[in-house]
Design a protein around this motif. Structure first.
Motif, PDB file in Angstrom:
ATOM      1  N   LYS A  17       0.839  -1.197   0.000  1.00  0.00           N
ATOM      2  CA  LYS A  17       0.000   0.000   0.000  1.00  0.00           C
ATOM      3  C   LYS A  17       0.878   1.251   0.000  1.00  0.00           C
ATOM      4  O   LYS A  17       0.664   2.188  -0.766  1.00  0.00           O
ATOM      5  CB  LYS A  17      -0.878  -0.034   1.259  1.00  0.00           C
ATOM      6  CG  LYS A  17      -2.196   0.660   1.115  1.00  0.00           C
ATOM      7  CD  LYS A  17      -3.025   0.515   2.394  1.00  0.00           C
ATOM      8  CE  LYS A  17      -4.098  -0.531   2.233  1.00  0.00           C
ATOM      9  NZ  LYS A  17      -4.898  -0.757   3.431  1.00  0.00           N
ATOM     10  N   ASP A  18       1.882   1.221   0.864  1.00  0.00           N
ATOM     11  CA  ASP A  18       2.803   2.347   0.995  1.00  0.00           C
ATOM     12  C   ASP A  18       3.559   2.587  -0.318  1.00  0.00           C
ATOM     13  O   ASP A  18       3.630   3.700  -0.831  1.00  0.00           O
ATOM     14  CB  ASP A  18       3.785   2.053   2.139  1.00  0.00           C
ATOM     15  CG  ASP A  18       4.717   3.226   2.387  1.00  0.00           C
ATOM     16  OD1 ASP A  18       4.212   4.339   2.606  1.00  0.00           O
ATOM     17  OD2 ASP A  18       5.951   3.025   2.354  1.00  0.00           O
ATOM     18  N   PHE A  19       4.090   1.500  -0.905  1.00  0.00           N
ATOM     19  CA  PHE A  19       4.839   1.624  -2.155  1.00  0.00           C
ATOM     20  C   PHE A  19       3.949   2.146  -3.283  1.00  0.00           C
ATOM     21  O   PHE A  19       4.335   3.055  -4.028  1.00  0.00           O
ATOM     22  CB  PHE A  19       5.460   0.282  -2.565  1.00  0.00           C
ATOM     23  CG  PHE A  19       6.080   0.342  -3.935  1.00  0.00           C
ATOM     24  CD1 PHE A  19       7.358   0.849  -4.119  1.00  0.00           C
ATOM     25  CD2 PHE A  19       5.366  -0.049  -5.064  1.00  0.00           C
ATOM     26  CE1 PHE A  19       7.919   0.961  -5.388  1.00  0.00           C
ATOM     27  CE2 PHE A  19       5.917   0.058  -6.338  1.00  0.00           C
ATOM     28  CZ  PHE A  19       7.200   0.558  -6.490  1.00  0.00           C
ATOM     29  N   LEU A  20       2.764   1.562  -3.425  1.00  0.00           N
ATOM     30  CA  LEU A  20       1.873   1.940  -4.535  1.00  0.00           C
ATOM     31  C   LEU A  20       1.434   3.393  -4.434  1.00  0.00           C
ATOM     32  O   LEU A  20       1.292   4.077  -5.442  1.00  0.00           O
ATOM     33  CB  LEU A  20       0.652   1.012  -4.570  1.00  0.00           C
ATOM     34  CG  LEU A  20       0.956  -0.422  -5.026  1.00  0.00           C
ATOM     35  CD1 LEU A  20      -0.198  -1.360  -4.678  1.00  0.00           C
ATOM     36  CD2 LEU A  20       1.249  -0.478  -6.521  1.00  0.00           C
ATOM     37  N   HIS A  21       1.249   3.854  -3.201  1.00  0.00           N
ATOM     38  CA  HIS A  21       0.867   5.249  -2.988  1.00  0.00           C
ATOM     39  C   HIS A  21       1.950   6.190  -3.530  1.00  0.00           C
ATOM     40  O   HIS A  21       1.675   7.131  -4.275  1.00  0.00           O
ATOM     41  CB  HIS A  21       0.627   5.499  -1.498  1.00  0.00           C
ATOM     42  CG  HIS A  21       0.360   6.943  -1.181  1.00  0.00           C
ATOM     43  ND1 HIS A  21      -0.819   7.564  -1.537  1.00  0.00           N
ATOM     44  CD2 HIS A  21       1.125   7.890  -0.581  1.00  0.00           C
ATOM     45  CE1 HIS A  21      -0.772   8.834  -1.166  1.00  0.00           C
ATOM     46  NE2 HIS A  21       0.398   9.057  -0.584  1.00  0.00           N
ATOM     47  N   HIS A  22       3.204   5.888  -3.176  1.00  0.00           N
ATOM     48  CA  HIS A  22       4.313   6.760  -3.610  1.00  0.00           C
ATOM     49  C   HIS A  22       4.636   6.596  -5.091  1.00  0.00           C
ATOM     50  O   HIS A  22       4.899   7.565  -5.789  1.00  0.00           O
ATOM     51  CB  HIS A  22       5.549   6.513  -2.739  1.00  0.00           C
ATOM     52  CG  HIS A  22       5.359   7.014  -1.339  1.00  0.00           C
ATOM     53  ND1 HIS A  22       5.106   6.183  -0.280  1.00  0.00           N
ATOM     54  CD2 HIS A  22       5.332   8.278  -0.845  1.00  0.00           C
ATOM     55  CE1 HIS A  22       4.940   6.906   0.822  1.00  0.00           C
ATOM     56  NE2 HIS A  22       5.076   8.179   0.506  1.00  0.00           N
ATOM     57  N   ALA A  23       4.620   5.336  -5.560  1.00  0.00           N
ATOM     58  CA  ALA A  23       4.970   5.080  -6.970  1.00  0.00           C
ATOM     59  C   ALA A  23       3.972   5.748  -7.915  1.00  0.00           C
ATOM     60  O   ALA A  23       4.350   6.249  -8.979  1.00  0.00           O
ATOM     61  CB  ALA A  23       5.021   3.582  -7.230  1.00  0.00           C
ATOM     62  N   GLY A  24       2.695   5.747  -7.529  1.00  0.00           N
ATOM     63  CA  GLY A  24       1.669   6.286  -8.415  1.00  0.00           C
ATOM     64  C   GLY A  24       1.564   7.801  -8.385  1.00  0.00           C
ATOM     65  O   GLY A  24       1.044   8.411  -9.326  1.00  0.00           O
ATOM     66  N   GLY A  25       2.059   8.417  -7.315  1.00  0.00           N
ATOM     67  CA  GLY A  25       1.877   9.860  -7.128  1.00  0.00           C
ATOM     68  C   GLY A  25       2.471  10.704  -8.236  1.00  0.00           C
ATOM     69  O   GLY A  25       1.799  11.563  -8.818  1.00  0.00           O
ATOM     70  N   ALA A  26       3.741  10.454  -8.553  1.00  0.00           N
ATOM     71  CA  ALA A  26       4.467  11.306  -9.501  1.00  0.00           C
ATOM     72  C   ALA A  26       3.869  11.232 -10.905  1.00  0.00           C
ATOM     73  O   ALA A  26       3.595  12.261 -11.525  1.00  0.00           O
ATOM     74  CB  ALA A  26       5.932  10.905  -9.525  1.00  0.00           C
ATOM     75  N   GLY A  35      -4.183   8.147 -14.584  1.00  0.00           N
ATOM     76  CA  GLY A  35      -4.696   7.866 -13.235  1.00  0.00           C
ATOM     77  C   GLY A  35      -5.517   6.582 -13.120  1.00  0.00           C
ATOM     78  O   GLY A  35      -5.244   5.748 -12.248  1.00  0.00           O
ATOM     79  N   PRO A  36      -6.518   6.388 -13.999  1.00  0.00           N
ATOM     80  CA  PRO A  36      -7.331   5.174 -13.885  1.00  0.00           C
ATOM     81  C   PRO A  36      -6.513   3.880 -14.044  1.00  0.00           C
ATOM     82  O   PRO A  36      -6.850   2.856 -13.443  1.00  0.00           O
ATOM     83  CB  PRO A  36      -8.342   5.310 -15.033  1.00  0.00           C
ATOM     84  CG  PRO A  36      -8.433   6.783 -15.277  1.00  0.00           C
ATOM     85  CD  PRO A  36      -7.063   7.335 -14.991  1.00  0.00           C
ATOM     86  N   ALA A  37      -5.458   3.934 -14.854  1.00  0.00           N
ATOM     87  CA  ALA A  37      -4.603   2.750 -15.022  1.00  0.00           C
ATOM     88  C   ALA A  37      -3.854   2.452 -13.720  1.00  0.00           C
ATOM     89  O   ALA A  37      -3.766   1.295 -13.283  1.00  0.00           O
ATOM     90  CB  ALA A  37      -3.615   2.975 -16.165  1.00  0.00           C
ATOM     91  N   VAL A  38      -3.323   3.512 -13.099  1.00  0.00           N
ATOM     92  CA  VAL A  38      -2.622   3.362 -11.821  1.00  0.00           C
ATOM     93  C   VAL A  38      -3.589   2.834 -10.760  1.00  0.00           C
ATOM     94  O   VAL A  38      -3.266   1.931  -9.981  1.00  0.00           O
ATOM     95  CB  VAL A  38      -2.006   4.717 -11.387  1.00  0.00           C
ATOM     96  CG1 VAL A  38      -1.470   4.650  -9.970  1.00  0.00           C
ATOM     97  CG2 VAL A  38      -0.901   5.127 -12.364  1.00  0.00           C
ATOM     98  N   ASP A  39      -4.812   3.400 -10.746  1.00  0.00           N
ATOM     99  CA  ASP A  39      -5.829   2.958  -9.779  1.00  0.00           C
ATOM    100  C   ASP A  39      -6.195   1.494  -9.987  1.00  0.00           C
ATOM    101  O   ASP A  39      -6.427   0.757  -9.027  1.00  0.00           O
ATOM    102  CB  ASP A  39      -7.105   3.807  -9.910  1.00  0.00           C
ATOM    103  CG  ASP A  39      -6.883   5.236  -9.431  1.00  0.00           C
ATOM    104  OD1 ASP A  39      -5.904   5.462  -8.691  1.00  0.00           O
ATOM    105  OD2 ASP A  39      -7.680   6.125  -9.805  1.00  0.00           O
ATOM    106  N   ALA A  40      -6.282   1.090 -11.254  1.00  0.00           N
ATOM    107  CA  ALA A  40      -6.645  -0.301 -11.556  1.00  0.00           C
ATOM    108  C   ALA A  40      -5.578  -1.258 -11.037  1.00  0.00           C
ATOM    109  O   ALA A  40      -5.896  -2.313 -10.469  1.00  0.00           O
ATOM    110  CB  ALA A  40      -6.830  -0.488 -13.060  1.00  0.00           C
ATOM    111  N   LEU A  41      -4.312  -0.891 -11.213  1.00  0.00           N
ATOM    112  CA  LEU A  41      -3.227  -1.747 -10.720  1.00  0.00           C
ATOM    113  C   LEU A  41      -3.259  -1.820  -9.194  1.00  0.00           C
ATOM    114  O   LEU A  41      -3.147  -2.890  -8.597  1.00  0.00           O
ATOM    115  CB  LEU A  41      -1.865  -1.230 -11.207  1.00  0.00           C
ATOM    116  CG  LEU A  41      -0.649  -2.023 -10.710  1.00  0.00           C
ATOM    117  CD1 LEU A  41      -0.768  -3.508 -11.054  1.00  0.00           C
ATOM    118  CD2 LEU A  41       0.639  -1.458 -11.295  1.00  0.00           C
ATOM    119  N   ARG A  42      -3.428  -0.662  -8.588  1.00  0.00           N
ATOM    120  CA  ARG A  42      -3.493  -0.608  -7.124  1.00  0.00           C
ATOM    121  C   ARG A  42      -4.640  -1.482  -6.600  1.00  0.00           C
ATOM    122  O   ARG A  42      -4.467  -2.285  -5.679  1.00  0.00           O
ATOM    123  CB  ARG A  42      -3.687   0.857  -6.711  1.00  0.00           C
ATOM    124  CG  ARG A  42      -3.654   1.111  -5.236  1.00  0.00           C
ATOM    125  CD  ARG A  42      -3.968   2.586  -4.952  1.00  0.00           C
ATOM    126  NE  ARG A  42      -4.577   2.731  -3.652  1.00  0.00           N
ATOM    127  CZ  ARG A  42      -3.891   2.818  -2.519  1.00  0.00           C
ATOM    128  NH1 ARG A  42      -2.583   2.795  -2.533  1.00  0.00           N
ATOM    129  NH2 ARG A  42      -4.517   2.937  -1.356  1.00  0.00           N
TER     130      ARG A  42
END
Length: 361
Positions: A17-26, A35-42
């Motif tokens: 959770k911690d990693f995905l939050h930071h990796a997706g932010g930038a 965004g939706p692609a990042v959200d789907a992976l998360r």
């Protein structure tokens, strides 16, 4: 008992959770459309899964002397959790390869993005868009797996000692997937072909390399690694054989997949290879035809699936697969005893072996 040992799946989820939050932010700020692609992976990574690979890796580390109270523990947790991102890539791409509509009771990634395309009345084919999105989201998972592993915070020499296991595992899972589609495409119905896929696609990737990776992070001797690889080889194949039985005989409300989906897909499993071979040896043409006709038929009805089940039981294929699961599990446990791991890892791995081969989903 240390708190990480006691609740490993939720600790793995916490670092993911911690990693995905930071990796997706930038990337989300640079390109909001992504965004939706990042959200789907998360959502995919955090939305379920048995966390099997990180679990095997963690107990490989503990068994080789890793201390959960040490300053390395958090870094090891991050390193082993990165395996879930490789798994996300494999599953998202697998669903594209197999044209699967659902996983864990939800639409697969390519189906969800095709639906988004259709709802928006966008240009071109919804199916093509869904497929393209799923390929790219799977690639993102693979890229992020490398980032999470490399940036886990462990000392460089520690990480370097685990690199060979990490490299081998990534190549083997892709080779295993290719072997799988190749076996289906060539119609190779031999037991040998099925077992080759099982050894690469499941044993090496799910059990052997994760254990190897964990043990290497603890600086394990080669003899310990070898014993773990033997344990993992037998256990991994037994795990896959249980999966094959569940693919045909499992309860859809428990497995989350429609009954007989493996048959419709044309999966060349050991169960089917033995079914065809035994029917032929016994001169049971009716059963052989029922099994052969079902493999790869997307329109297979539930009652036809029942006929295949009956045929597989009647020719003795089911009993033989169950016998092999038992035999391989006991061989695996013998290798585990030889490895003389630190406790509680030896006991935990023995429990995992029983759970993996006796499960219902």
């Amino acid at each position: 008992m240390h708190h990480i040992d006691a609740d490993l799946p939720s600790e793995i989820t916490r670092v993911l959770k911690d990693f995905l939050h930071h990796a997706g932010g930038a990337i989300r700020e640079t390109e909001p459309t992504f965004g939706p692609a990042v959200d789907a992976l998360r959502a995919f990574v955090l939305g379920g899964g048995k966390r099997l690979r990180p679990t095997f890796a963690w107990w490989g580390w503990r068994g080789a002397g890793g201390d959960p109270g040490s300053s390395d523990a958090e870094g090891v947790l991050r390193a082993v959790a990165s395996l879930e991102l490789i798994q996300a890539c494999a599953l998202i791409h697998d669903d594209v390869i197999d044209s699967s509509d659902s996983r864990r009771g939800s639409p697969t990634v390519h189906v969800a993005f095709a639906a988004q395309h259709a709802r928006g009345r966008w240009l071109g084919s919804s199916e093509s868009f869904g497929r393209a999105a799923a390929i790219l989201i799977g690639d993102l998972a693979l890229a992020w797996a490398e980032d999470m592993f490399a940036d886990c915070g462990l000392p460089a020499p520690t990480l370097a000692s685990a690199r060979p296991a990490w490299r081998a595992m990534r190549s083997e899972v892709l080779a295993g997937q290719y072997l799988d589609v190749h076996t289906q495409a060539t119609g190779d119905a031999s037991a040998e072909a099925a077992l080759r896929v099982d050894r690469l696609k499941t044993a090496a990737y799910t059990v052997q390399r994760p254990l190897h990776l964990g043990a290497a992070l603890a600086g394990a001797e080669q003899s310990l690694v070898d014993a773990l690889l033997e344990f993992g080889g037998d256990l991994g194949v037994a795990f896959q054989l249980r999966d094959d039985l569940l693919g045909v005989f499992g309860d859809p409300s428990v497995t989350g997949k429609p009954a007989g989906d493996d048959l419709r897909e044309g999966k060349r499993t050991l169960l089917l290879a033995l079914g065809l071979a035994y029917a032929e040896q016994q001169g049971r043409d009716g059963e052989r035809k029922v099994i052969a006709d079902a493999v790869g038929d997307p329109r297979l009805t539930d009652s036809e699936v029942d006929d295949v089940r009956q045929a597989l039981v009647d020719v003795g294929a089911v009993a033989e697969v169950e016998r092999r699961i038992e035999e391989m599990t006991s061989n695996a446990l013998a290798s585990l005893r030889r490895a003389a791991l630190a406790e509680p890892a030896a006991q935990r791995l023995a429990e995992l072996a029983h759970r993996a081969t006796r499960r219902t989903s």
